[in-house]
Design a protein around this motif. Sequence first.
Motif, PDB file in Angstrom:
ATOM      1  N   PHE A  89      -8.934   2.767  -2.660  1.00 19.06           N
ATOM      2  CA  PHE A  89      -9.579   1.656  -1.955  1.00 19.06           C
ATOM      3  C   PHE A  89     -10.952   2.042  -1.400  1.00 19.06           C
ATOM      4  N   MET A 142      -2.136  -0.952   7.693  1.00 14.87           N
ATOM      5  CA  MET A 142      -1.648  -2.110   6.943  1.00 14.87           C
ATOM      6  C   MET A 142      -0.311  -1.788   6.284  1.00 14.87           C
ATOM      7  N   ASP A 150      -7.098   2.652   8.260  1.00 13.53           N
ATOM      8  CA  ASP A 150      -6.800   1.219   8.390  1.00 13.53           C
ATOM      9  C   ASP A 150      -5.811   0.761   7.323  1.00 13.53           C
ATOM     10  N   TYR A 151      -5.932   1.283   6.116  1.00 14.40           N
ATOM     11  CA  TYR A 151      -4.967   0.924   5.071  1.00 14.40           C
ATOM     12  C   TYR A 151      -3.585   1.486   5.408  1.00 14.40           C
ATOM     13  N   TYR A 197     -12.946  -1.425   6.428  1.00 14.12           N
ATOM     14  CA  TYR A 197     -11.829  -0.530   6.711  1.00 14.12           C
ATOM     15  C   TYR A 197     -11.985   0.849   6.069  1.00 14.12           C
ATOM     16  N   LEU A 209      -7.887  -6.044  -3.857  1.00 15.63           N
ATOM     17  CA  LEU A 209      -7.105  -6.215  -2.635  1.00 15.63           C
ATOM     18  C   LEU A 209      -6.397  -7.570  -2.588  1.00 15.63           C
ATOM     19  N   PHE A 243      -2.594  -7.712   2.093  1.00 16.88           N
ATOM     20  CA  PHE A 243      -3.687  -7.231   2.938  1.00 16.88           C
ATOM     21  C   PHE A 243      -3.523  -7.763   4.358  1.00 16.88           C
ATOM     22  N   ILE A 302      -3.840   5.466  -0.981  1.00 17.89           N
ATOM     23  CA  ILE A 302      -4.806   5.536   0.115  1.00 17.89           C
ATOM     24  C   ILE A 302      -5.562   6.852   0.105  1.00 17.89           C
ATOM     25  N   PHE A 331       0.841  -1.192   0.000  1.00 18.92           N
ATOM     26  CA  PHE A 331       0.000   0.000   0.000  1.00 18.92           C
ATOM     27  C   PHE A 331       0.881   1.248   0.000  1.00 18.92           C
ATOM     28  N   TYR A 335      -2.777  -7.372  -3.074  1.00 22.44           N
ATOM     29  CA  TYR A 335      -1.997  -6.636  -2.082  1.00 22.44           C
ATOM     30  C   TYR A 335      -1.681  -7.521  -0.883  1.00 22.44           C
TER      31      TYR A 335
END
Length: 723
Positions: A35, A529, A525-526, A521, A465, A470, A30, A25, A468
């Motif tokens: 997302f 991550m 939250d991303y 999320y 996702l 995740f 973001i 990410f 990714y």
Amino acid sequence: MKLKRLLFCVTLFIGVFSYAQQKVFTLEEIWRGAFRTEGLQSLYSMKNGKQYSVLEMDRSNRTTSIEIYDYATGKKAMTLLNSAAIKNLQAFQGYSFSSDEKQILLSSEVAQIFRHSRRGIYHVYNTETKALTKVSDKKIQEPTFSPNGEKIAYVFDNNIYVFDIASQKTVQLTNDGKKNEIINGVTDWVYEEEFAFVRAFDWSADSKKVAYIRFDEKEVPEFSMDVYGSQLYQRQEVFKYPKAGEKNAKVSLFIYNLEKQQSAPIKLGTYKDFYIPRIKWSANPDVLSVQVMNRHQNNLDLIFVNASDNTSRVVLNEKDEAYIDITDNLTFLDDNSFIWTSEKDGYNHIYHYNDKGGLINQVTAGNWEVTAYYGYDNKNKTIFYQSVENGSINRDIYSVKLNGKSKKRLSSKEGTNRADFSADFTYFINSFSSSTTPPEYSLIASSSGKVVRALKNNKRLTEELATYDFRPKEFSTLSVNGESLNMWMIKPRDFDPAKQYPLLMYQYSGPGSQSVANRWYGANDYWYMMLAQQGYIVVCVDGRGTGFKGAKFKKVTQNDLGNLEVQDQIAAAKQLGALDYIDAKRIGIWGWSYGGFMSSNCLFKGADTFAMAIAVAPVTNWRFYDTIYTERYLTTPQENAAGYDKNSPVNYVDGLKGKYLLVHGTADDNVHVQNAMVLIEALVQANKDFEWAIYPDKNHGIYGGNTRLHLYNKMTNFIKKNL
């Protein structure tokens, strides 16, 4: 047991993603919305209960339209209105119907004032005659149809007006409105922010009377903010802002009789320093309900005003040792009995009272909270609500008869369920998400809870996702200071319990809030991550004072904000630091607003626990914050000086040992930049090294253009450098 099942689902979810290509990410993705989830357009349920309307925009020709769809089939029934067919109005931003749905109020050129308030240009469109009528040439606030659809009441320059649609004549109901002195019909800054409403007038059921609140804020102290812009000289915004312990606006209640063309003051009682957080006409056009609350906000009277003789009587009284939350749940039935929600048995539940204020029955009961009241189906004598009966981090939809019997769970999936009901309660659109499932929308039959049809999901995002690395949240509980606290944790890929990882804690911790919830999320939250991808463990713990676990748990922090909450975060950090895979010397904490207040205190008071902290737009001294919010939890500084001073970060700068980043926007009308400036001065005079960032002309949200990207780049670099 619920948490264990959720952890099992998370494990499966990780397994699905672990064999895919593992992209990382980035902050650019973001904060530029890569997302974002797809949702349903805002809809209005038509009176027939079988159809709904949505606002749609054609960006290619810059027109808007109101489209009508059938609930059961999802097919378009008709285009009710397209701006391309209207002269003098190319597009509109929003709409609302008259009660008979024959007229539509269209908004355009809408501009934001504060958090909830707007002003704009409004037109009335008649669906039968196709006529378009402009309400006013000026930008107005809160235009509202009378119940019979013949008139519109609105506010302009702090005065109330009524516009007759047929004659296109306007009557001015009040004349004394003046900026920073007198407000009629809309709320002042602190009511808007803390009681969460703007329109302070209401039509009677027979459309003959308008009740309204008048705010006299002449004695309220003013706050000013410089707005720098790009001109040679800055301009200054000056507005009334009552800080804790200072004078509030004096509120009074009036009823304007349109037939007599006169306004009458309403004597509510012998109250001296009080709030009127809600007014609402009952089903009887001569009975107005008024909620009156004392300044401490622990005594609430529900008053019925008889508009025929302007007399008033208290029909219901609520008391609490701490405070009472204001809601919009008051619902009048045809016989003028009413539905009410209260925490009086220790949990928020639904009650039914007669028109004299006598308790008929408690509709819901149990050691769980009603978290949303959706409405009452008069035909089937059924109430619909949302609750945490299935665990405090989950939300489910239920129905129950008015007599408290035949309760039925209408949602089926574990996570967060929210409902949007049709006008006749035949259907509801259920929006569901969890930590393993992005938002999905279904049409549900209200009588059975059965799915009529799926509406929309976010399968595309799930597939995206899958490419990714995740990092789902793992939910659990942590035993801290005698309480079982909800927690989530995000771990790095290839997590090895034999290794040690730095830990970043996030929290908000404000009264009644919740940060640990089983839902999909958001942008933050991303970011977590992304940090996990770089070798950090990220954790969030909801400590004492947060919500949805009963009044005792929520209100234990009363008169002592920032004490128990800080104790819980420090104790949680120590417990986590004792785990073999956490490096106890590399624990950081961050938060925004109340969370910034908390992260500052945690670093200053827990210097041996936290190595760093980030505080964004924090309250640094509760004496600087507004009356309604602060005094709700601390009373006044004159009464509770210790409660203000012993937990304000500005008084604990000597404790700073770790690394500290302080961030604020200069145009923050909520938590004033004064908070940051006073703390900066205290840190300088204590000769403490720290970092700070000021964002010009940015409000409490600190956004616009590349601002959020810049802020999160700064915070990420600070974390990587110091943790």
